[in-house]
Design a protein around this motif. Structure first.
Motif, PDB file in Angstrom:
ATOM      1  N   ALA A  65      17.473  14.191  31.114  1.00  0.00           N
ATOM      2  CA  ALA A  65      16.652  12.971  31.010  1.00  0.00           C
ATOM      3  C   ALA A  65      15.344  13.249  31.342  1.00  0.00           C
ATOM      4  O   ALA A  65      14.541  12.462  30.754  1.00  0.00           O
ATOM      5  N   LEU A  66      14.876  14.123  32.300  1.00  0.00           N
ATOM      6  CA  LEU A  66      13.741  14.322  32.542  1.00  0.00           C
ATOM      7  C   LEU A  66      12.905  14.897  31.505  1.00  0.00           C
ATOM      8  O   LEU A  66      11.524  14.546  31.540  1.00  0.00           O
ATOM      9  N   ALA A 101      17.574  18.294  25.314  1.00  0.00           N
ATOM     10  CA  ALA A 101      16.617  17.343  25.341  1.00  0.00           C
ATOM     11  C   ALA A 101      15.774  17.488  24.094  1.00  0.00           C
ATOM     12  O   ALA A 101      15.411  16.690  23.281  1.00  0.00           O
ATOM     13  N   GLU A 102      15.467  19.029  23.565  1.00  0.00           N
ATOM     14  CA  GLU A 102      14.844  19.155  22.528  1.00  0.00           C
ATOM     15  C   GLU A 102      15.877  18.619  21.433  1.00  0.00           C
ATOM     16  O   GLU A 102      15.077  18.286  20.201  1.00  0.00           O
ATOM     17  N   THR A 103      16.897  19.030  21.378  1.00  0.00           N
ATOM     18  CA  THR A 103      17.759  18.812  20.358  1.00  0.00           C
ATOM     19  C   THR A 103      18.024  17.179  20.018  1.00  0.00           C
ATOM     20  O   THR A 103      18.026  16.693  18.883  1.00  0.00           O
ATOM     21  N   THR A 123      16.656   5.823  28.104  1.00  0.00           N
ATOM     22  CA  THR A 123      17.792   6.669  28.612  1.00  0.00           C
ATOM     23  C   THR A 123      18.622   6.177  29.518  1.00  0.00           C
ATOM     24  O   THR A 123      18.221   5.566  30.663  1.00  0.00           O
ATOM     25  N   LEU A 124      19.947   6.102  29.691  1.00  0.00           N
ATOM     26  CA  LEU A 124      20.917   5.746  30.625  1.00  0.00           C
ATOM     27  C   LEU A 124      21.578   6.982  31.137  1.00  0.00           C
ATOM     28  O   LEU A 124      22.033   7.596  30.398  1.00  0.00           O
ATOM     29  N   VAL A 161      13.850   5.181  32.008  1.00  0.00           N
ATOM     30  CA  VAL A 161      15.368   5.748  32.434  1.00  0.00           C
ATOM     31  C   VAL A 161      15.844   5.136  33.489  1.00  0.00           C
ATOM     32  O   VAL A 161      15.295   4.666  34.113  1.00  0.00           O
ATOM     33  N   GLU A 162      17.245   4.680  33.350  1.00  0.00           N
ATOM     34  CA  GLU A 162      18.021   4.117  34.315  1.00  0.00           C
ATOM     35  C   GLU A 162      19.027   4.867  34.780  1.00  0.00           C
ATOM     36  O   GLU A 162      19.863   5.528  34.050  1.00  0.00           O
TER      37      GLU A 162
END
Length: 418
Positions: free
Chosen positions: A21-22, A385-387, A30-31, A146-147
């Protein structure tokens, strides 16, 4: 049923889910959901530390150590990706305020654990996992896009049929307001291991392989579910509940295993499965329920400092490790198998990624090398994250090798054995 729309939904709030997420681009809606509260994840329990490159000359020895511990069942490319991504992850954690222990000259203090040929493990006393996870959780919660939703267990994958085949369109979950359909362009499973299915485990009881089981229901490839690691040294107790881990780094600092006769019976720094087998053989010879870990060769300052959490927990259980050996026994600890993934976290189902202990990238082989797990989770979380975004990771770009791109097309894990 309520329906929510997100760009990315991440199931799991350990280091893998949080680091993913970061590292998503700014503004990515983002959840992050977790089964219990955010503190109840196995990442919080990691004691020994996190491996990282100490210099270019350590790359091949570290790879060799990982392959040897994994009995050669590892995917070497995955091991190389983890090792090469370690400096970026370490720098990212330092920038987020993780206060790894340092030597008097200010350099990072590196310790050694079993099956390592040299010291390469950074740590924060014996609560490294908590230090890392808390820093990541604070950083993620500070992101307005983000949550983090606690006590929101996933119940199933949302799989849809399209003109191009099946795709993961989200998750079915349950929060305080009832069932909810969480629709997303990408779903990342980071739901941890399976320790809650075992009678004696160092894991939290809520770790029951939920992500893996959901994949099995929908025909998503999983592999090597029999690759379960047992940790040699958990605190022996007659009571129920989670077994308390006594870190392998204690043996790296000089603690030794002894039998009822007070004599050593094995090489304490051998791979975990070898030490576990030696302990079980010793218990069989003695007819005992535990062996003992002797801290006599570990200095009092190290016990009270580096191993303060272990010292205090054992003391509360009635064992003063500065005065007498402590009883220990093997316990289930880690799953090396899991959801089959390629090196970019892609599963055999389009739109579904996985990372952390619930995923099997092939890094660990059939036996994990100590302190590779935190790092492996974050390196491949950055790759997820990159994907998901098509952009380099936001806070740890070097972890995913930005000069490389995730290959186009179906996941490499598509032909894995289910």
């Amino acid at each position: 049923m309520r329906v929510e729309d997100w760009d990315v939904v991440v199931a799991g709030a350990g280091v893998a889910g949080l680091f993913c997420a970061l590292n998503l681009p700014e503004g990515t809606r983002t959840l992050v959901i977790c089964k219990e509260d955010a503190a109840t994840c196995d990442s919080m329990l990691a004691q020994g530390g996190m491996c990282t490159l100490t210099g270019p000359d350590d790359r091949e020895p570290w790879i060799a150590d990982t392959l040897a511990a994994g009995h050669g069942d590892n995917d070497r490319a995955a091991v190389e990706a983890m090792v090469d991504g370690s400096p970026a992850v370490t720098e990212a954690l330092l920038s987020l305020g993780v206060a790894f222990d340092r030597r008097p000259d200010g350099s990072l203090d590196h310790t050694r654990e079993g099956a390592h040929s040299r010291p390469r493990i950074v740590h924060r006393a014996d609560t490294t996992g908590a230090a890392v996870t808390e820093a990541l959780l604070a950083a993620v919660r500070a992101l307005p896009w983000v949550e983090v939703r606690e006590r929101c267990p996933m119940e199933d994958l949302l799989v849809e049929e399209g003109t191009d085949g099946r795709r993961c369109a989200g998750l079915l979950a349950r929060d305080a307001d009832g069932p909810v359909e969480l629709r997303a362009g990408t779903v990342v499973l980071a739901t941890g291991g399976v320790g809650g299915l075992w009678e004696r485990s160092t894991n939290y009881p809520c770790l029951t392989g939920d992500g893996i089981e959901a994949c099995r229901r929908h025909g998503v490839a999983v592999e090597h579910l029999d690759w379960v690691q047992v940790h040699p040294t958990s605190l022996y107790s007659e009571g129920p509940g989670r077994a308390f881990l006594i870190s392998e780094s204690c043996r790296g600092e000089g603690a030794v295993l002894i039998g009822a006769d007070g004599r050593r019976f094995c090489d304490e720094l051998a791979p975990r499965d070898v030490v576990t087998a030696a302990i079980r053989e010793q218990m069989g010879r003695e007819g005992s329920r535990s062996v003992r870990l002797d801290f006599s060769a570990v200095g009092e300052d190290v016990v009270r400092g580096h191993f303060s959490h272990i010292y205090e927990t054992c003391l509360a259980a009635g064992h003063d490790i500065l005065a007498e050996p402590v009883p220990v026994v093997p316990a289930q600890h880690y799953l090396m198998g899991g959801i089959a993934c390629d090196l970019w976290g892609r599963t055999s189902l389009d739109g579904l990624l996985a990372c952390g202990e619930t995923a099997c990238m092939g890094v660990h082989g059939s036996n994990r090398l100590a302190s590779n797990s935190l790092l492996e989770a974050m390196v491949f979380a950055a790759r997820c994250a990159e994907t998901a975004s098509g952009e380099p990771p936001r806070v740890a770009p070097g972890a995913a090798h930005p000069e490389m791109r995730p290959p186009a097309g179906a996941a490499a894990a598509a032909d894995a054995t289910a």
